[in-house]
Design an enzyme around this catalytic site. Structure first.
Site, PDB file in Angstrom:
ATOM      1  N   LYS A   1     -96.704 -56.489  -2.518  1.00  0.00           N
ATOM      2  CA  LYS A   1     -96.548 -55.334  -1.465  1.00  0.00           C
ATOM      3  C   LYS A   1     -95.725 -55.640  -0.232  1.00  0.00           C
ATOM      4  O   LYS A   1     -95.222 -56.724  -0.352  1.00  0.00           O
ATOM      5  CB  LYS A   1     -97.807 -54.981  -0.902  1.00  0.00           C
ATOM      6  CG  LYS A   1     -99.087 -54.438  -1.622  1.00  0.00           C
ATOM      7  CD  LYS A   1     -98.794 -53.107  -2.460  1.00  0.00           C
ATOM      8  CE  LYS A   1     -99.952 -53.018  -3.428  1.00  0.00           C
ATOM      9  NZ  LYS A   1     -99.767 -52.048  -4.324  1.00  0.00           N
TER      10      LYS A   1
ATOM     11  N   SER B   1     -96.477 -48.900  -7.610  1.00  0.00           N
ATOM     12  CA  SER B   1     -96.715 -49.020  -6.237  1.00  0.00           C
ATOM     13  C   SER B   1     -95.532 -49.441  -5.264  1.00  0.00           C
ATOM     14  O   SER B   1     -95.489 -49.188  -4.060  1.00  0.00           O
ATOM     15  CB  SER B   1     -98.115 -49.767  -5.886  1.00  0.00           C
ATOM     16  OG  SER B   1     -97.738 -51.135  -6.206  1.00  0.00           O
TER      17      SER B   1
END
Lengths: 178, 164
Positions: B92, B48
């Site tokens: 993230k 990701s």
């Protein structure tokens, strides 16, 4: 003569410094143990305000909250929990846990205005919390289900005022589904 | 007579064991405090955050001071406890702070705009095609941030600060 005085002073100074650092180390070790206990075992906090009126007094009660249950996932509906505000990460609040993930929770939307109830399914990884005093409590009815990661501890014992000392396993709230 | 000497030996051996254990315990304490409040190495893996972080795993250094003093901002790569699974920690990038307006693509043709509520942040993986992030589970409370990633240690050819 000066050399002798100098040497004596050095010796005294060294022993003072040694003693001081020894004491400081002992204090530091004590705080370390206190800190580890506070973070991983048990902590105490002061609860005040109107939103848990059935369980805590308005002016403030002190209680103990343990942290092991949260880490091992052993909390359930009816437990009183300590958690961070989703809106202000530095503030901590005390509420009653009403639903875990995938539980269906029925709540009174705005008890001051009407008796309208709503049902919601708590999403994965979240919990639903409400204050005992639903007329004056800011909780999941306003800011939605709260991620489990924000739970800080489970309240198990009230320690102040002394005449109310004792364990507090489930809140004094009646069955919320009735 | 021999029993007494054995007991004496045993006592001194026990004392030495205790001393060594105390040293190890003090070291672990220090390691723990550093890991939780200063800086810790973490292995991060997954698709990701490509191309910033590799698929197979990078060891990064994350510092735990910024989020406690409110110095986390847009563009920072952070470690966040997952709102969906409290036992997992995600890596993230912060794309929006509280009060910011965030636009994102739900599918290639349809974009949505939201305002990040008070006390929350909007996080997205750099690889938007293979990342489960705020576009799926919404804004995340600031209180779930565990640390800010600032340096990569492994693999050696990626050694250094992370690109913005």
């Amino acid at each position: 003569m000066v050399g002798l005085v100098g040497r004596l002073w050095n010796l005294q100074y060294k022993s003072i410094v040694k003693e001081a650092s020894g004491k400081a180390l002992a204090v530091a070790k004590f705080f370390c143990v206190l800190h580890v206990t506070n973070t991983y075992l048990c902590t105490f906090a002061l609860a005040y305000g109107p939103n848990m009126v059935l369980t805590f007094n308005l002016t403030g009660d002190m209680f103990l909250a343990e942290r092991l249950s949260i880490k091992f996932g052993k909390v359930g509906p009816g437990d009183i929990v300590l958690l961070r505000y989703p809106e202000s990460p530095r503030k901590v609040m005390v509420k009653c846990l009403l639903g875990l993930e995938s539980h269906s929770v029925t709540y009174v939307v705005d008890p001051m205005k009407s008796d309208r109830r709503d049902t919601v399914v708590v999403p994965k990884g979240h919990v639903w919390v409400e204050g005992d005093n639903i007329y004056n409590s800011r909780d999941s009815r306003q800011f939605g289900p709260v991620p489990y990661g924000l739970l800080e501890g489970k309240v198990f014992c009230k320690i102040w005022p002394p005449k109310e000392f004792g364990s507090l396993m489930k809140s004094g709230m009646k069955d919320p589904d009735l | 007579m021999r029993l007494l000497s054995y007991m004496g030996q045993w006592k001194s051996a026990a004392k030495e064991v205790l001393d060594r254990t105390a040293i190890v315990a003090k070291f672990l304490c220090l390691l723990h405090v550093t890991n939780n409040y200063l800086c810790s190495p973490t292995l991060v893996y997954g698709p990701s955050m490509l191309p910033t972080l590799n698929l197979t795993g990078d060891v990064v250094l994350a510092e735990h001071v910024s989020h406690r003093i409110g110095k986390v901002g847009t563009g920072d790569v952070v470690l966040v406890r997952s709102p969906v699974d409290p036992r997992r920690i995600l890596t993230k990038r912060v794309v929006g702070m509280e009060g910011d307006t965030v636009s994102f693509y739900v599918d290639p043709m349809y974009s949505q705009t939201t305002v990040v509520p008070k006390g929350h942040v909007w996080i997205q993986g750099d690889n938007t095609y293979a990342s489960s992030d705020s576009r799926h589970f919404g804004s995340v409370p600031y209180g779930l941030i565990q640390g800010k990633v600032f340096f990569r240690v492994w693999p050696p050819d990626g050694f250094g600060t992370l690109e913005q």
